[in-house]
Design a protein around this motif. Structure first.
Motif, PDB file in Angstrom:
ATOM      1  N   GLU A  17       0.997  -0.993  -0.025  1.00 36.21           N
ATOM      2  CA  GLU A  17       0.269  -0.028   0.113  1.00 36.21           C
ATOM      3  C   GLU A  17       0.858   1.003  -0.033  1.00 36.21           C
ATOM      4  OE1 GLU A  17      -3.272  -1.484   2.475  1.00 36.21           O
ATOM      5  OE2 GLU A  17      -2.634  -0.603   3.136  1.00 36.21           O
ATOM      6  N   GLU A  18       2.198   1.112   0.673  1.00 45.59           N
ATOM      7  CA  GLU A  18       2.795   2.743   0.437  1.00 45.59           C
ATOM      8  C   GLU A  18       4.046   2.497  -0.510  1.00 45.59           C
ATOM      9  OE1 GLU A  18       6.058   2.032   3.603  1.00 45.59           O
ATOM     10  OE2 GLU A  18       7.633   2.872   2.386  1.00 45.59           O
ATOM     11  N   ILE A  19       3.527   1.735  -1.287  1.00 47.22           N
ATOM     12  CA  ILE A  19       4.297   1.475  -2.484  1.00 47.22           C
ATOM     13  C   ILE A  19       3.346   2.142  -4.017  1.00 47.22           C
ATOM     14  CG2 ILE A  19       5.317   0.139  -4.588  1.00 47.22           C
ATOM     15  CD1 ILE A  19       6.255  -1.445  -2.777  1.00 47.22           C
ATOM     16  N   ALA A  20       2.232   1.673  -3.482  1.00 42.78           N
ATOM     17  CA  ALA A  20       1.032   1.748  -4.372  1.00 42.78           C
ATOM     18  C   ALA A  20       0.951   3.347  -4.234  1.00 42.78           C
ATOM     19  CB  ALA A  20       0.059   1.415  -4.203  1.00 42.78           C
ATOM     20  N   GLY A  21       0.923   3.850  -3.097  1.00 42.79           N
ATOM     21  CA  GLY A  21       0.469   5.598  -2.943  1.00 42.79           C
ATOM     22  C   GLY A  21       1.310   6.802  -3.438  1.00 42.79           C
ATOM     23  N   ALA A  22       2.749   5.790  -3.796  1.00 38.19           N
ATOM     24  CA  ALA A  22       3.484   6.540  -3.914  1.00 38.19           C
ATOM     25  C   ALA A  22       3.648   6.835  -5.516  1.00 38.19           C
ATOM     26  CB  ALA A  22       5.085   5.885  -2.992  1.00 38.19           C
ATOM     27  N   GLY A  23       2.752   6.034  -6.207  1.00 40.05           N
ATOM     28  CA  GLY A  23       2.223   5.887  -7.676  1.00 40.05           C
ATOM     29  C   GLY A  23       3.277   5.005  -8.444  1.00 40.05           C
ATOM     30  N   ILE A  24       4.066   3.982  -7.490  1.00 36.85           N
ATOM     31  CA  ILE A  24       4.795   2.708  -8.190  1.00 36.85           C
ATOM     32  C   ILE A  24       4.293   1.986  -8.167  1.00 36.85           C
ATOM     33  CG2 ILE A  24       6.859   1.925  -7.732  1.00 36.85           C
ATOM     34  CD1 ILE A  24       8.046   3.453  -5.386  1.00 36.85           C
ATOM     35  N   GLU A  25       3.889   1.344  -9.733  1.00 38.31           N
ATOM     36  CA  GLU A  25       2.962   0.367 -10.504  1.00 38.31           C
ATOM     37  C   GLU A  25       3.916  -1.319 -10.458  1.00 38.31           C
ATOM     38  OE1 GLU A  25       2.071   2.590 -13.790  1.00 38.31           O
ATOM     39  OE2 GLU A  25       0.771   3.747 -13.499  1.00 38.31           O
ATOM     40  N   GLN A  26       5.240  -1.147 -10.304  1.00 41.89           N
ATOM     41  CA  GLN A  26       5.562  -2.405 -10.475  1.00 41.89           C
ATOM     42  C   GLN A  26       6.326  -3.215  -8.822  1.00 41.89           C
ATOM     43  OE1 GLN A  26       7.974  -3.659 -13.615  1.00 41.89           O
ATOM     44  NE2 GLN A  26       7.335  -5.287 -14.557  1.00 41.89           N
ATOM     45  N   VAL A  27       6.352  -4.538  -8.643  1.00 47.55           N
ATOM     46  CA  VAL A  27       6.582  -4.232  -7.852  1.00 47.55           C
ATOM     47  C   VAL A  27       7.911  -5.770  -7.941  1.00 47.55           C
ATOM     48  CG1 VAL A  27       6.936  -5.493  -4.822  1.00 47.55           C
ATOM     49  CG2 VAL A  27       5.084  -3.554  -6.067  1.00 47.55           C
ATOM     50  N   VAL A  28       9.076  -5.739  -7.373  1.00 44.14           N
ATOM     51  CA  VAL A  28      10.113  -6.781  -7.437  1.00 44.14           C
ATOM     52  C   VAL A  28       9.766  -7.638  -5.921  1.00 44.14           C
ATOM     53  CG1 VAL A  28      12.123  -7.630  -8.573  1.00 44.14           C
ATOM     54  CG2 VAL A  28      10.896  -6.045  -9.552  1.00 44.14           C
TER      55      VAL A  28
END
Ligand code: UTP
Length: 622
Positions: free
Chosen positions: A84-95
């Motif tokens: 959620e922290e990542i999505a909240g920063a607008g980052i779309e891809q997680v490795v």
């Protein structure tokens, strides 16, 4: 290295119009909520790496089959908070770097047809949405780290997917919680990277005795409130720590980090240390550090995990109110056990305050009460020979209800005074303490009724100057060659305080907490034109406002704001009364440390958050 992306787990099979559907159902879409945190100008970070393949030995046996990152915190896996922290920063891809127990992670992000079908049949659309929301957030690519060969190795495993672009790195067992309308922790870092055009990592201050739990940076100040890292030391002993700035597990790296990680190779235990790669990166390409505005939990540590569960449960919209009621009742019914628990694990506020003087905080402490001689000359009866009393509220903002502490200072002079602190609102009856200051000693009563004393530093007192003209000061000092030319001043010239019509300025590099040598700096007391070395260990910023007349026409700021920890913490102090007291035996007794003995009171902080914030304020400033 022959690693490649093994699986793309969550992506196109879920409809893109999900948020519309959710809105129609009147449900909260975690994706929308997370994305709504995104603030400010865009940044260029598109990929985030989460290493979650460690052995998690601190969490055995729980982590034997379930990765510690999948353990639930309140009602969702810790890993999801990070997503959620990542999505909240607008980052779309997680490795995602997964190791043993990988299937638990994969299953979580995979479609669970049976469960979803059941939920549809049972009409539980809200639960269904919560499950789908997770998968909609970001595209997850999972890579296996076949052997836990260190964090540096785990990061290297992401190289085939990340390639040549800058990326975010978030440790899978570190939670960073921010307020709903604030940028997420990693979002703040992406922004800093965008502005500075250089790799940028988060740091936080830790007590000296805890440096051996973290990577610690050696750094110097850099413009814009950043630190420029020279090197990073992995888990140094306190006496070897280059500072007290630790890495809490949030990084934005240029892709050059991969080259450095490969060249540093394996160190102790055959592990590749991220910290070694960071040192090489810092020395060859540059690396900045900054503190973040976020609350952090070490969920890979059992105590940190419990703290996260407790505090996040209290804040949970559905569970919070009931849990809070339960906890209050539990504490009331188990008072003896609870205070001994507090004693053993958390330590009551008083004990800790008592220990602080001995522990080393006191050299950093400044008491922000007005300078007595000036006030006494106006308020003290018998030509300034009396006492004065000052009442003020210390307001510590939190995400929910602020903590309010009423302070009453009875002042004989700067060496003899008494401070009584009482919690207000829901802290009433919970915080209650008395301190007496006498000849550079601070005395208080601990929870066992013992008086504890500690020595105050020389600069404990807040100066209180008369005010003339601030506007001309800078150029005047520049013309006198005391400070550099005006244009060079803009960056480093800081107004520290304005109290009672006086202004204090700092020029140079204030000494941050954790640096043992005082950095060069000047402290300029404007009116008296005294210039001396600045000792401002915490980079505290003090502002005063709302000047009003108090007793005997005393012109004083009704509102003072102290901010510290790079602006992430703040206390507002509202002065409500200043009054003259006569010189008599009764008042003399108040500032007598011997009187403290009768004042022992039990102190039972209610929540960890309360405890920590209040403790921090009182250990630094009182
Ligand atoms: P830690 O050192 O906290 O994790 O690494 P650990 O080794 O699992 O924990 P303990 O000390 O044995 O209890 C920080 C993060 O880096 C990941 C971990 O999963 C954790 O999220 N990590 C560490 C890897 O992915 N691979 C590794 O080889 C080591």
């Amino acid at each position: 290295m022959t690693l490649k992306a093994e699986q793309i787990l969550a992506n196109s099979q879920f409809e893109t119009k999900k948020s519309e559907k959710v809105a129609a159902l009147g449900l909260i879409d975690p994706m929308t909520e997370a994305k709504s945190k995104l603030k400010g100008p865009a940044h260029s970070i598109r990929k985030a790496v989460i290493p979650a393949a460690g052995l998690g030995t601190r969490f055995l046996p729980a982590s034997k089959t379930v990765p510690k990152e999948m353990l639930p915190i309140v009602d969702k896996p810790g890993l999801l908070y990070i997503m959620e922290e990542i999505a909240g920063a607008g980052i779309e891809q997680v490795v995602l770097i997964a190791g043993r127990g990988k299937s638990a992670i994969e299953d979580f992000f995979d479609t669970s047809y049976e469960l979803e079908d059941q939920l549809v049949r049972a009409g539980k659309e809200d639960l269904l949405q919560r499950i789908h929301g997770v998968k909609d957030m970001v595209e997850v690519i999972s890579i296996r780290q076949k052997q836990a060969k260190g964090l540096g190795h785990a990061v290297l495993c992401a190289e085939p997917v990340v390639g040549q672009e800058p990326f975010a790195l978030l440790l899978g067992d570190e939670l960073m919680i921010t307020a709903k309308n604030e940028p997420t922790a990693i979002g703040q870092l992406c922004q800093a990277h965008q502005e500075q055009g250089m790799s940028c990592v988060a740091v936080m201050e830790v007590p000296l005795e805890e440096t051996s739990k973290y990577g610690i940076v050696a750094a110097e100040e850099s413009p814009g409130g950043f630190l420029r890292i020279r090197s990073v030391v992995e888990k140094p002993r306190p006496q070897e720590a280059p500072s007290r700035f630790a890495l809490p597990g949030r990084y934005v790296f240029e892709s050059g980090i991969f080259t450095h990680l490969k060249s540093v190779g394996a160190g102790v235990n055959g592990e590749i240390q991220l910290t070694d790669g960071m040192t090489a990166l810092a020395q060859q390409e540059g690396l900045l550090a900054t503190t973040l505005k976020a609350r952090r939990y070490d969920a890979g540590d059992r105590l940190g995990y419990l703290q996260a569960n407790l505090e996040l449960a209290l804040e949970h919209p559905e569970l919070g109110p009931g849990f809070r009621r339960y906890l209050k009742e539990f504490v009331a019914n188990n008072r003896a056990m609870f205070s001994s628990f507090m004693f053993a694990v958390l330590m009551p506020l008083l004990v800790l305050l008592g220990a602080l003087g001995i522990g080393g905080f006191s050299s950093a402490a400044w008491a922000y009460i007005p300078e007595p001689s000036m006030i006494l000359s106006r308020t003290g009866l018998n030509n300034g020979n009396g006492f004065y009393q000052l009442e003020q509220d210390v307001i510590l903002p939190t995400e929910s209800e602020p903590f309010i502490l009423r302070e009453r200072w009875t002042v004989r002079d700067e060496h003899q005074m008494r401070l009584e602190v009482e919690g207000r609102g829901f802290l009433q009856g919970i915080v209650n303490m008395t301190l007496v200051y006498d000849s550079h000693q601070r005395h208080l009563v601990d929870a066992e009724g013992q008086v504890r004393s500690s020595r105050l530093s020389e600069d404990w007192h807040e100066p209180f100057f008369h005010f003339r003209r601030a506007a001309t000061l800078r150029s005047l000092l520049a013309n006198l060659n005391i400070l550099p030319a005006e244009d060079e001043l803009a960056r480093d010239f800081v107004r520290l305080s304005r109290t009672g019509g006086g202004v204090t300025y700092a020029f140079g590099t204030p000494t941050p907490v954790g640096h043992f040598q005082l950095l060069p700096g000047l402290w300029i007391e404007q009116d008296q034109f005294v210039i001396r070395k600045l000792r401002l260990p915490s980079q505290v910023l003090i502002q005063a406002d709302d000047y009003q007349r108090f007793e005997r026409s005393l012109w004083m700021p009704r509102l003072r704001t102290i901010s510290w920890a790079a602006g992430s913490r703040e206390a507002k102090i509202q002065l409500t009364a200043v009054r003259a007291l006569p010189q008599n035996a009764q008042n003399q007794q108040l500032v007598n440390p011997a009187q403290l003995k009768t004042q022992a009171k039990e102190v039972t902080p209610l929540r960890m958050g309360d405890y920590e914030l209040i403790r921090d304020f009182y250990s630094r400033f009182r």
